[in-house]
Write a protein that holds these residues in place. Structure first.
Motif, PDB file in Angstrom:
ATOM      1  N   GLU A 128       0.825  -1.218   0.000  1.00  0.00           N
ATOM      2  CA  GLU A 128       0.000   0.000   0.000  1.00  0.00           C
ATOM      3  C   GLU A 128       0.857   1.265   0.000  1.00  0.00           C
ATOM      4  O   GLU A 128       0.552   2.236  -0.684  1.00  0.00           O
ATOM      5  CB  GLU A 128      -0.888  -0.013   1.240  1.00  0.00           C
ATOM      6  N   ASP A 129       1.963   1.236   0.786  1.00  0.00           N
ATOM      7  CA  ASP A 129       2.782   2.451   0.856  1.00  0.00           C
ATOM      8  C   ASP A 129       3.958   2.409  -0.123  1.00  0.00           C
ATOM      9  O   ASP A 129       4.732   3.335  -0.207  1.00  0.00           O
ATOM     10  CB  ASP A 129       3.269   2.702   2.289  1.00  0.00           C
ATOM     11  N   THR A 130       4.132   1.299  -0.830  1.00  0.00           N
ATOM     12  CA  THR A 130       5.213   1.222  -1.824  1.00  0.00           C
ATOM     13  C   THR A 130       4.649   0.649  -3.117  1.00  0.00           C
ATOM     14  O   THR A 130       4.834  -0.512  -3.438  1.00  0.00           O
ATOM     15  CB  THR A 130       6.374   0.328  -1.315  1.00  0.00           C
ATOM     16  N   GLU A 131       3.959   1.488  -3.850  1.00  0.00           N
ATOM     17  CA  GLU A 131       3.417   1.042  -5.132  1.00  0.00           C
ATOM     18  C   GLU A 131       4.550   0.961  -6.145  1.00  0.00           C
ATOM     19  O   GLU A 131       5.496   1.746  -6.089  1.00  0.00           O
ATOM     20  CB  GLU A 131       2.393   2.056  -5.639  1.00  0.00           C
ATOM     21  N   ALA A 132       4.414   0.024  -7.052  1.00  0.00           N
ATOM     22  CA  ALA A 132       5.431  -0.107  -8.102  1.00  0.00           C
ATOM     23  C   ALA A 132       4.862   0.371  -9.429  1.00  0.00           C
ATOM     24  O   ALA A 132       3.723   0.050  -9.786  1.00  0.00           O
ATOM     25  CB  ALA A 132       5.883  -1.554  -8.215  1.00  0.00           C
ATOM     26  N   LEU A 133       5.655   1.163 -10.121  1.00  0.00           N
ATOM     27  CA  LEU A 133       5.265   1.633 -11.440  1.00  0.00           C
ATOM     28  C   LEU A 133       6.154   0.954 -12.482  1.00  0.00           C
ATOM     29  O   LEU A 133       7.366   0.883 -12.301  1.00  0.00           O
ATOM     30  CB  LEU A 133       5.437   3.146 -11.525  1.00  0.00           C
ATOM     31  N   VAL A 134       5.539   0.445 -13.517  1.00  0.00           N
ATOM     32  CA  VAL A 134       6.289  -0.241 -14.572  1.00  0.00           C
ATOM     33  C   VAL A 134       6.182   0.583 -15.845  1.00  0.00           C
ATOM     34  O   VAL A 134       5.087   1.010 -16.215  1.00  0.00           O
ATOM     35  CB  VAL A 134       5.702  -1.646 -14.848  1.00  0.00           C
ATOM     36  N   MET A 135       7.311   0.800 -16.476  1.00  0.00           N
ATOM     37  CA  MET A 135       7.265   1.526 -17.750  1.00  0.00           C
ATOM     38  C   MET A 135       8.225   0.870 -18.723  1.00  0.00           C
ATOM     39  O   MET A 135       9.200   0.218 -18.315  1.00  0.00           O
ATOM     40  CB  MET A 135       7.621   2.994 -17.551  1.00  0.00           C
ATOM     41  N   SER A 136       7.921   1.021 -19.987  1.00  0.00           N
ATOM     42  CA  SER A 136       8.839   0.490 -20.986  1.00  0.00           C
ATOM     43  C   SER A 136       9.355   1.640 -21.845  1.00  0.00           C
ATOM     44  O   SER A 136       8.653   2.628 -22.067  1.00  0.00           O
ATOM     45  CB  SER A 136       8.149  -0.562 -21.858  1.00  0.00           C
ATOM     46  N   PHE A 137      10.599   1.499 -22.273  1.00  0.00           N
ATOM     47  CA  PHE A 137      11.212   2.467 -23.176  1.00  0.00           C
ATOM     48  C   PHE A 137      11.461   1.758 -24.492  1.00  0.00           C
ATOM     49  O   PHE A 137      12.104   0.704 -24.520  1.00  0.00           O
ATOM     50  CB  PHE A 137      12.525   2.997 -22.599  1.00  0.00           C
ATOM     51  N   ARG A 141      17.092  -0.775 -30.355  1.00  0.00           N
ATOM     52  CA  ARG A 141      17.739  -2.039 -29.925  1.00  0.00           C
ATOM     53  C   ARG A 141      16.760  -2.962 -29.211  1.00  0.00           C
ATOM     54  O   ARG A 141      17.125  -4.049 -28.802  1.00  0.00           O
ATOM     55  CB  ARG A 141      18.898  -1.757 -28.980  1.00  0.00           C
ATOM     56  N   GLY A 142      15.543  -2.488 -28.997  1.00  0.00           N
ATOM     57  CA  GLY A 142      14.548  -3.301 -28.298  1.00  0.00           C
ATOM     58  C   GLY A 142      13.952  -2.537 -27.122  1.00  0.00           C
ATOM     59  O   GLY A 142      14.398  -1.438 -26.799  1.00  0.00           O
ATOM     60  N   ASN A 143      12.946  -3.131 -26.507  1.00  0.00           N
ATOM     61  CA  ASN A 143      12.287  -2.474 -25.374  1.00  0.00           C
ATOM     62  C   ASN A 143      13.037  -2.739 -24.072  1.00  0.00           C
ATOM     63  O   ASN A 143      13.557  -3.825 -23.858  1.00  0.00           O
ATOM     64  CB  ASN A 143      10.852  -2.973 -25.242  1.00  0.00           C
ATOM     65  N   MET A 144      13.036  -1.721 -23.225  1.00  0.00           N
ATOM     66  CA  MET A 144      13.675  -1.857 -21.916  1.00  0.00           C
ATOM     67  C   MET A 144      12.627  -1.519 -20.860  1.00  0.00           C
ATOM     68  O   MET A 144      11.868  -0.567 -21.022  1.00  0.00           O
ATOM     69  CB  MET A 144      14.853  -0.906 -21.809  1.00  0.00           C
ATOM     70  N   PHE A 145      12.602  -2.286 -19.795  1.00  0.00           N
ATOM     71  CA  PHE A 145      11.570  -2.110 -18.777  1.00  0.00           C
ATOM     72  C   PHE A 145      12.185  -1.566 -17.495  1.00  0.00           C
ATOM     73  O   PHE A 145      13.265  -2.004 -17.088  1.00  0.00           O
ATOM     74  CB  PHE A 145      10.876  -3.449 -18.500  1.00  0.00           C
ATOM     75  N   MET A 146      11.469  -0.628 -16.907  1.00  0.00           N
ATOM     76  CA  MET A 146      11.929  -0.085 -15.627  1.00  0.00           C
ATOM     77  C   MET A 146      10.788  -0.246 -14.633  1.00  0.00           C
ATOM     78  O   MET A 146       9.646   0.094 -14.920  1.00  0.00           O
ATOM     79  CB  MET A 146      12.332   1.378 -15.779  1.00  0.00           C
ATOM     80  N   ASN A 147      11.105  -0.788 -13.493  1.00  0.00           N
ATOM     81  CA  ASN A 147      10.127  -1.037 -12.442  1.00  0.00           C
ATOM     82  C   ASN A 147      10.569  -0.224 -11.231  1.00  0.00           C
ATOM     83  O   ASN A 147      11.656  -0.446 -10.687  1.00  0.00           O
ATOM     84  CB  ASN A 147      10.113  -2.548 -12.142  1.00  0.00           C
TER      85      ASN A 147
END
Lengths: 166, 146
Positions: A128-137, A141-147
């Protein structure tokens, strides 16, 4: 998680990847993570402690990681080479360092811990107090994911408020 | 990579010798490629601050490129120890964390300059020339300017 925490990471990833890969990048998918983190391929994790605490994971599919490492090395690097994992760790380090520099300018103080390889298939579920956001770039060269899972350190916040209130 | 005029030591015309300190092999390789493109020579590498001190004593490089966040001993502490023993040491901090407190702390403890990652070769080249001062010379620069 507030956008003021996220935007510096988006800006830093855009700048670091665009400079290093010498190509344009764009932010693709962006969502809050409901389930536990699930690794795509080669993933580096960096912990932050201080006014804001949490962790950042940079995660590349194995074939993307090989392409990126080969680009930086200037020669083909096999998937088994340690340099593939080193490259992902150092990119995570550069993105986090640049983002933290921007957040520091906003008054937040941190300690950045050295990157470690995330080797398990899954990670902790966001809370609840540490939500994770996922995004891709998306890059050539391909997609890179950041969490990104960060939260304000309430104890540090109240200490700061007390100092300001004096 | 861009072409750079070779930076040599003024006293003997030999390549500038570097100690590269970073816990990332990737970062060390990148920096090594850059300094070699400047005509320099990698005297040694280290993956943490403690090894950096040992390697400095062993190789006495002209310039140290030092990361900050490292295991065992961080870069700023290692820089301070090296400069305390060798006030002439030229240490350039190279870190992705470029906020002012870090920069000021590094400079107060004896570092000569700070470069933020990702390192742009043209920026590092200028910083190296600045830090070397009169002890460094760009090969062919005098005749080119004449």
């Amino acid at each position: 998680m507030k956008m003021e925490l996220i935007q510096p990471f988006i800006n830093a990833a855009d700048a670091v990847l665009a400079q290093g890969l010498q190509c344009s990048t764009s932010v693709g998918h962006l969502s809050m993570e409901e389930e536990a983190y699930r690794r795509h391929g080669v993933a580096a994790e960096i912990y932050l402690t201080g006014d804001i605490e949490g962790r950042i994971i940079l995660d590349l599919a194995p074939e993307t990681a090989v392409r990126v490492a080969s680009h930086y090395a200037g020669a083909e690097v096999p998937e088994s080479d340690d340099l593939v994992r080193e490259t992902v760790c150092e990119l995570a380090n550069q993105i986090t360092g640049n983002a933290v520099t921007a957040l520091n300018d906003q008054g937040f103080h941190f300690r950045v811990h050295p990157p470690v390889l995330h080797t398990s298939e899954h990670g902790a579920k966001s809370s609840e107090d540490t939500e994770a956001l996922v995004m891709s770039f998306e890059t050539e060269r391909g997609n890179m994911f950041m969490n990104i899972a960060l939260r304000y350190n309430r104890r540090r916040q109240s200490e700061r408020a007390a100092v300001v209130g004096q | 990579m861009e072409q750079f005029g070779a930076v040599k030591r003024s006293k003997d015309g030999q390549p500038v010798r570097y100690l590269i300190v970073d816990d990332s092999v990737f970062a060390r390789k990148n920096l090594a490629r850059m300094v070699e493109s400047f005509g320099g020579q990698v005297a040694s590498e280290a993956g943490d601050g403690l090894t950096a001190i040992t390697e400095y004593e062993r190789t006495h490089p002209d310039i140290v490129l030092m990361d900050i966040t490292m295991p065992q001993m961080e870069g700023i502490e290692a820089a301070e120890k090296i400069v305390r023993a060798h006030p002439e040491a030229r240490i350039v901090m190279v870190s992705s964390v470029g906020y002012q407190e870090n920069i000021v702390a590094a400079l107060q403890r004896g570092a000569r300059h700070f470069v933020q990652k990702p390192v742009k070769p043209e920026v590092l080249y200028e910083v190296i020339k600045y830090v070397l001062g009169e002890d460094g010379a760009v090969a062919g620069a005098a005749s080119a300017g004449a």
